[in-house]
Design an enzyme around this catalytic site. Structure first.
Site: not given
Ligand SMILES: NC(=O)c1ccc[n+]([C@@H]2O[C@H](COP(=O)([O-])OP(=O)(O)OC[C@H]3O[C@@H](n4cnc5c(N)ncnc54)[C@H](OP(=O)(O)O)[C@@H]3O)[C@@H](O)[C@H]2O)c1
Length: 299
Positions: A103, A127
């Site tokens: 990501t 995350y």
């Protein structure tokens, strides 16, 4: 001959697109659901690789609840870091190549130009930390692994920004969307198509081939969430599209801090694979058309 691939994930945006397109790319795919391979159990996932002995493993599932990860850090780390690491070790033992996904949230968003693959990482939230740890574990354990960072993934399936915006527009309420976070929207279909088109290369390439290692894939063109929302409305509603109002990130508190500029530089990946990634508006137009056709069929 087909590439024999084993995919972790069946229900996510990316997994669904891989399932949909695999045959067209001559990839013989076995996909494992959460019931068949729970990523909270790293050793069980590694065993699945040893049992199937595929040419290629596609790790399409992940812990993606960005805000919840702030309070479920142990689970997020097991799913996003420990299991990818265990799967990567199993791939190295079985001689399989591995494709893993990460990501733009591995970056802090402070850079004013797009992030290249070798830019310093500095995640702002749990995350992003677990995804960065996963990247490292995968690349350390498996010399024939590729980690593809992507951003703002959307599709006609699951929960995502395109579907949320169209639902809110249908409710007819005035909309305010964050206008100080910038990124590159990415169609899960385009990401899956890119990955499947390279499947054979990864299975045939030796360690050290530039096809392995870190890559960035996102549709072309950067925008803010507000610009993205306006683009979706323009595509879906044409002249009837409502004007989207702006809002600052600071006025919309959330448990996880997001990077303000997660714009990925994809030039290294485009040069390595000889591709040109199309603009996000073109890709999102197809998603909007698919959603409208689904709606027309259910009416
Ligand atoms: N979505 C984005 O905007 C975005 C942005 C940047 C990077 N990425 C990365 O891109 C990849 C694909 O994301 P996506 O958008 O396809 O994700 P998604 O639609 O949120 O799907 C996540 C999938 O992971 C599965 N999963 C979660 N926990 C699991 C567990 N313990 N065991 C097995 N499966 C589990 C979910 O299964 P259930 O259906 O059973 O819950 C779901 O199928 C991920 O690596 C993600 O980190 C996504």
């Amino acid at each position: 001959m087909s590439v024999r691939a084993l995919m972790f994930g069946t229900t996510g945006q990316l997994a669904r697109e891989v399932l949909r397109q695999a045959d067209a790319h001559h990839v013989k795919l076995t996909a494992l659901s959460r019931a068949e391979a729970d990523l909270s159990d790293p050793e069980a996932c590694a065993r699945r690789v040893a049992e199937h002995r595929p040419d290629l493993v596609i790790l399409a599932a992940a812990y993606t609840a960005v805000d919840l990860a702030e309070t479920e850090g142990v689970l997020a780390r097991r799913v996003n870091a420990e299991s990818p690491g265990a799967i990567a070790r199993a791939c190295a033992s079985a001689g399989a190549a591995l494709v893993h996904f990460s990501t733009d949230y591995v970056f802090d968003g402070a850079k004013t130009s797009p992030y290249a693959i070798d830019d310093s990482t500095h995640p702002l939230n749990a995350y992003g930390e677990t995804k960065l740890e996963g990247e490292r574990k995968v690349l350390d354990a498996c010399p024939r692994a590729v980690v593809i960072r992507t951003s703002w993934v959307v599709s006609a399936h699951g929960k995502n920004f395109v579907k949320t915006m169209l639902r809110l527009a249908a409710q007819g309420q005035p909309l305010k969307v964050v206008d100080d976070q910038f990124g590159r929207p990415t169609s899960a279909a385009d990401l899956a198509g890119f990955m499947l088109a390279q499947a054979r290369r990864w299975t045939e390439a030796s360690c050290g081939d530039p096809a392995f290692g870190l890559h960035h894939f996102a549709n072309a063109g950067e925008t803010s969430w507000r610009g993205f929302a306006q683009g979706i409305f323009d595509l879906a509603l044409g002249p009837q599209a409502p004007d989207v109002g702006g809002q600052k990130t600071a006025d919309r508190p959330s448990p996880a801090t997001r990077p303000l500029r997660g714009v990925l530089d994809t030039r290294h990946t485009e040069a390595t694979f000889g591709i040109q990634i199309r603009p996000w508006r073109e890709a999102v137009a197809e998603i909007v058309a698919e959603l409208q056709s689904q709606e027309a069929q259910s009416a």
